[in-house]
Write a protein that holds these residues in place. Structure first.
Motif, PDB file in Angstrom:
ATOM      1  N   LEU A 156       0.819  -1.210   0.000  1.00 14.76           N
ATOM      2  CA  LEU A 156       0.000   0.000   0.000  1.00 14.76           C
ATOM      3  C   LEU A 156       0.852   1.259   0.000  1.00 14.76           C
ATOM      4  O   LEU A 156       0.433   2.301  -0.504  1.00 14.76           O
ATOM      5  CB  LEU A 156      -0.929  -0.004   1.215  1.00 14.76           C
ATOM      6  N   GLY A 157       2.037   1.165   0.575  1.00 16.09           N
ATOM      7  CA  GLY A 157       2.928   2.313   0.597  1.00 16.09           C
ATOM      8  C   GLY A 157       3.386   2.734  -0.787  1.00 16.09           C
ATOM      9  O   GLY A 157       3.872   3.857  -0.960  1.00 16.09           O
ATOM     10  N   GLN A 158       3.221   1.855  -1.781  1.00 15.29           N
ATOM     11  CA  GLN A 158       3.615   2.176  -3.148  1.00 15.29           C
ATOM     12  C   GLN A 158       2.470   2.782  -3.951  1.00 15.29           C
ATOM     13  O   GLN A 158       2.668   3.194  -5.090  1.00 15.29           O
ATOM     14  CB  GLN A 158       4.105   0.899  -3.842  1.00 15.29           C
ATOM     15  N   SER A 159       1.266   2.816  -3.366  1.00 16.06           N
ATOM     16  CA  SER A 159       0.112   3.361  -4.085  1.00 16.06           C
ATOM     17  C   SER A 159       0.073   4.881  -3.928  1.00 16.06           C
ATOM     18  O   SER A 159       0.658   5.438  -2.987  1.00 16.06           O
ATOM     19  CB  SER A 159      -1.183   2.748  -3.550  1.00 16.06           C
ATOM     20  N   GLY A 169      -8.905   4.413  -0.958  1.00 17.76           N
ATOM     21  CA  GLY A 169      -9.231   5.813  -0.790  1.00 17.76           C
ATOM     22  C   GLY A 169      -7.981   6.618  -0.496  1.00 17.76           C
ATOM     23  O   GLY A 169      -6.887   6.058  -0.329  1.00 17.76           O
ATOM     24  N   PRO A 170      -8.101   7.946  -0.446  1.00 18.11           N
ATOM     25  CA  PRO A 170      -6.949   8.778  -0.068  1.00 18.11           C
ATOM     26  C   PRO A 170      -6.425   8.360   1.299  1.00 18.11           C
ATOM     27  O   PRO A 170      -7.193   8.022   2.199  1.00 18.11           O
ATOM     28  CB  PRO A 170      -7.544  10.190  -0.032  1.00 18.11           C
ATOM     29  N   ARG A 171      -5.123   8.384   1.440  1.00 21.89           N
ATOM     30  CA  ARG A 171      -4.516   7.956   2.701  1.00 21.89           C
ATOM     31  C   ARG A 171      -4.984   8.818   3.873  1.00 21.89           C
ATOM     32  O   ARG A 171      -5.186  10.025   3.739  1.00 21.89           O
ATOM     33  CB  ARG A 171      -2.993   8.039   2.617  1.00 21.89           C
ATOM     34  N   ILE A 172      -5.127   8.179   5.003  1.00 16.54           N
ATOM     35  CA  ILE A 172      -5.440   8.872   6.254  1.00 16.54           C
ATOM     36  C   ILE A 172      -4.190   8.802   7.125  1.00 16.54           C
ATOM     37  O   ILE A 172      -3.695   7.700   7.407  1.00 16.54           O
ATOM     38  CB  ILE A 172      -6.644   8.229   6.951  1.00 16.54           C
ATOM     39  N   PRO A 173      -3.636   9.948   7.516  1.00 15.35           N
ATOM     40  CA  PRO A 173      -2.395   9.928   8.299  1.00 15.35           C
ATOM     41  C   PRO A 173      -2.554   9.135   9.595  1.00 15.35           C
ATOM     42  O   PRO A 173      -3.507   9.318  10.336  1.00 15.35           O
ATOM     43  CB  PRO A 173      -2.141  11.413   8.579  1.00 15.35           C
ATOM     44  N   VAL A 174      -1.608   8.244   9.808  1.00 15.90           N
ATOM     45  CA  VAL A 174      -1.565   7.433  11.025  1.00 15.90           C
ATOM     46  C   VAL A 174      -0.125   7.440  11.515  1.00 15.90           C
ATOM     47  O   VAL A 174       0.818   7.325  10.711  1.00 15.90           O
ATOM     48  CB  VAL A 174      -2.018   5.983  10.756  1.00 15.90           C
ATOM     49  N   ASP A 175       0.060   7.585  12.802  1.00 13.21           N
ATOM     50  CA  ASP A 175       1.400   7.584  13.401  1.00 13.21           C
ATOM     51  C   ASP A 175       2.138   6.303  13.017  1.00 13.21           C
ATOM     52  O   ASP A 175       1.607   5.199  13.164  1.00 13.21           O
ATOM     53  CB  ASP A 175       1.264   7.669  14.933  1.00 13.21           C
ATOM     54  N   THR A 176       3.347   6.449  12.498  1.00 13.01           N
ATOM     55  CA  THR A 176       4.122   5.275  12.096  1.00 13.01           C
ATOM     56  C   THR A 176       4.515   4.405  13.275  1.00 13.01           C
ATOM     57  O   THR A 176       4.978   3.279  13.086  1.00 13.01           O
ATOM     58  CB  THR A 176       5.386   5.701  11.330  1.00 13.01           C
ATOM     59  N   GLU A 177       4.348   4.912  14.486  1.00 16.70           N
ATOM     60  CA  GLU A 177       4.619   4.107  15.676  1.00 16.70           C
ATOM     61  C   GLU A 177       3.405   3.278  16.085  1.00 16.70           C
ATOM     62  O   GLU A 177       3.471   2.493  17.020  1.00 16.70           O
ATOM     63  CB  GLU A 177       5.033   5.020  16.843  1.00 16.70           C
ATOM     64  N   GLU A 178       2.287   3.491  15.383  1.00 15.97           N
ATOM     65  CA  GLU A 178       1.078   2.735  15.679  1.00 15.97           C
ATOM     66  C   GLU A 178       1.286   1.259  15.349  1.00 15.97           C
ATOM     67  O   GLU A 178       2.238   0.872  14.664  1.00 15.97           O
ATOM     68  CB  GLU A 178      -0.105   3.266  14.859  1.00 15.97           C
ATOM     69  N   GLU A 179       0.349   0.418  15.797  1.00 15.62           N
ATOM     70  CA  GLU A 179       0.403  -0.995  15.481  1.00 15.62           C
ATOM     71  C   GLU A 179       0.167  -1.196  13.985  1.00 15.62           C
ATOM     72  O   GLU A 179      -0.268  -0.295  13.270  1.00 15.62           O
ATOM     73  CB  GLU A 179      -0.637  -1.759  16.307  1.00 15.62           C
ATOM     74  N   LEU A 180       0.432  -2.418  13.508  1.00 13.34           N
ATOM     75  CA  LEU A 180       0.389  -2.689  12.076  1.00 13.34           C
ATOM     76  C   LEU A 180      -0.995  -2.470  11.478  1.00 13.34           C
ATOM     77  O   LEU A 180      -1.118  -1.897  10.388  1.00 13.34           O
ATOM     78  CB  LEU A 180       0.846  -4.128  11.806  1.00 13.34           C
ATOM     79  N   PRO A 182      -3.704  -0.476  12.303  1.00 20.49           N
ATOM     80  CA  PRO A 182      -4.061   0.922  12.012  1.00 20.49           C
ATOM     81  C   PRO A 182      -3.239   1.532  10.888  1.00 20.49           C
ATOM     82  O   PRO A 182      -3.756   2.324  10.092  1.00 20.49           O
ATOM     83  CB  PRO A 182      -3.805   1.635  13.345  1.00 20.49           C
ATOM     84  N   ARG A 183      -1.966   1.179  10.809  1.00 23.40           N
ATOM     85  CA  ARG A 183      -1.130   1.718   9.733  1.00 23.40           C
ATOM     86  C   ARG A 183      -1.614   1.248   8.367  1.00 23.40           C
ATOM     87  O   ARG A 183      -1.714   2.031   7.413  1.00 23.40           O
ATOM     88  CB  ARG A 183       0.324   1.310   9.956  1.00 23.40           C
ATOM     89  N   ALA A 184      -1.953  -0.041   8.262  1.00 24.23           N
ATOM     90  CA  ALA A 184      -2.468  -0.569   6.995  1.00 24.23           C
ATOM     91  C   ALA A 184      -3.813   0.065   6.653  1.00 24.23           C
ATOM     92  O   ALA A 184      -4.064   0.417   5.490  1.00 24.23           O
ATOM     93  CB  ALA A 184      -2.598  -2.088   7.073  1.00 24.23           C
ATOM     94  N   LEU A 185      -4.657   0.224   7.649  1.00 22.10           N
ATOM     95  CA  LEU A 185      -5.965   0.842   7.416  1.00 22.10           C
ATOM     96  C   LEU A 185      -5.807   2.264   6.869  1.00 22.10           C
ATOM     97  O   LEU A 185      -6.468   2.659   5.905  1.00 22.10           O
ATOM     98  CB  LEU A 185      -6.774   0.875   8.708  1.00 22.10           C
ATOM     99  N   GLY A 186      -4.934   3.041   7.480  1.00 25.03           N
ATOM    100  CA  GLY A 186      -4.719   4.409   7.034  1.00 25.03           C
ATOM    101  C   GLY A 186      -4.191   4.476   5.616  1.00 25.03           C
ATOM    102  O   GLY A 186      -4.619   5.314   4.814  1.00 25.03           O
ATOM    103  N   LEU A 187      -3.254   3.575   5.272  1.00 26.20           N
ATOM    104  CA  LEU A 187      -2.700   3.559   3.925  1.00 26.20           C
ATOM    105  C   LEU A 187      -3.756   3.199   2.887  1.00 26.20           C
ATOM    106  O   LEU A 187      -3.687   3.631   1.732  1.00 26.20           O
ATOM    107  CB  LEU A 187      -1.536   2.568   3.843  1.00 26.20           C
ATOM    108  N   ALA A 188      -4.746   2.399   3.301  1.00 27.60           N
ATOM    109  CA  ALA A 188      -5.813   1.989   2.384  1.00 27.60           C
ATOM    110  C   ALA A 188      -6.969   2.988   2.363  1.00 27.60           C
ATOM    111  O   ALA A 188      -7.962   2.765   1.672  1.00 27.60           O
ATOM    112  CB  ALA A 188      -6.323   0.605   2.774  1.00 27.60           C
TER     113      ALA A 188
END
Length: 210
Positions: A156-159, A169-180, A182-188
């Protein structure tokens, strides 16, 4: 067999099948994190994508769900037999992607042809995101396989950050220190904090009596 392929579909499939047991008929009209989709439309989408990505894994070009855009998910189109049929379709999907041959060459789904490894990642993303959608909409617990999440975060980081129509959808900013998850959800393009509106309790007869 599963460790010979890039992603194991059994964990997300098993989890969605468990979530289905917690879906009450009264949940079918409830909203989901997918704008405009009630739970019934989400289930209709899960049935369609299960067929499409199974055919993609089996290289069945021209089969249902492969050579054209999928129909708009609809509560009206949901099969009356979804409780018995959807778990079977999900199991077929998991089995199809267990074959190392599914990951070679190209694969076609929804009228789009991609390298098979990319199509497998898209299929995994669909299962994990919509599994989370279903869990949130029906207020059930959800946990995703960390190994799959790590692959999805890289994928997802390549999209594009502004999203990909029909996929993310457009990415939703999520703290990179968050668990995996939430990070995947935000990227999607998902809001990890999404919750369904509080359901208004039905007053008892005693409470409403004059």
């Amino acid at each position: 067999m599963a460790d010979r392929v890039p992603l194991d579909f059994e964990p997300p499939v098993r989890q969605i099948r468990a979530l289905l047991l917690g879906v009450d008929d009264r949940d079918l009209a409830a909203p989901t994190p997918c704008p405009g989709w009630p739970v019934a439309a989400l289930l209709d989408h899960l049935m369609g994508l299960s067929v499409a990505f199974t055919m993609a894994a089996r290289k069945r070009a021209g089969a249902p769900g492969t050579d054209g855009p999928p129909p708009q998910p609809s509560a009206d189109h949901l099969s009356p037999q979804w409780r018995s049929r959807l778990p079977v379709l999900l199991a077929d999907l998991s089995i199809a992607w267990r074959d190392p041959g599914a990951w070679t060459g190209t694969a076609q789904a929804g009228g789009v042809t991609l390298p098979a490894t990319a199509m497998g990642a898209v299929a995994m993303n669909e299962l994990i995101m919509h599994g989370w959608d279903l869990a949130r909409a029906t207020e059930q617990d959800y946990a995703a396989d960390p190994r799959a999440l790590e692959v999805l975060i890289e994928f997802l980081g390549q999209s594009p950050a502004d999203g990909t129509p029909g996929l993310f959808g457009p990415r939703i900013p999520v703290d990179t220190e968050e668990e995996l998850l939430p990070r995947a959800l935000g990227l999607a393009g998902r809001d990890p904090s999404w919750r369904p509106p509080r359901r208004r309790p039905i007053p008892s007869r005693a409470a409403t009596a004059d």
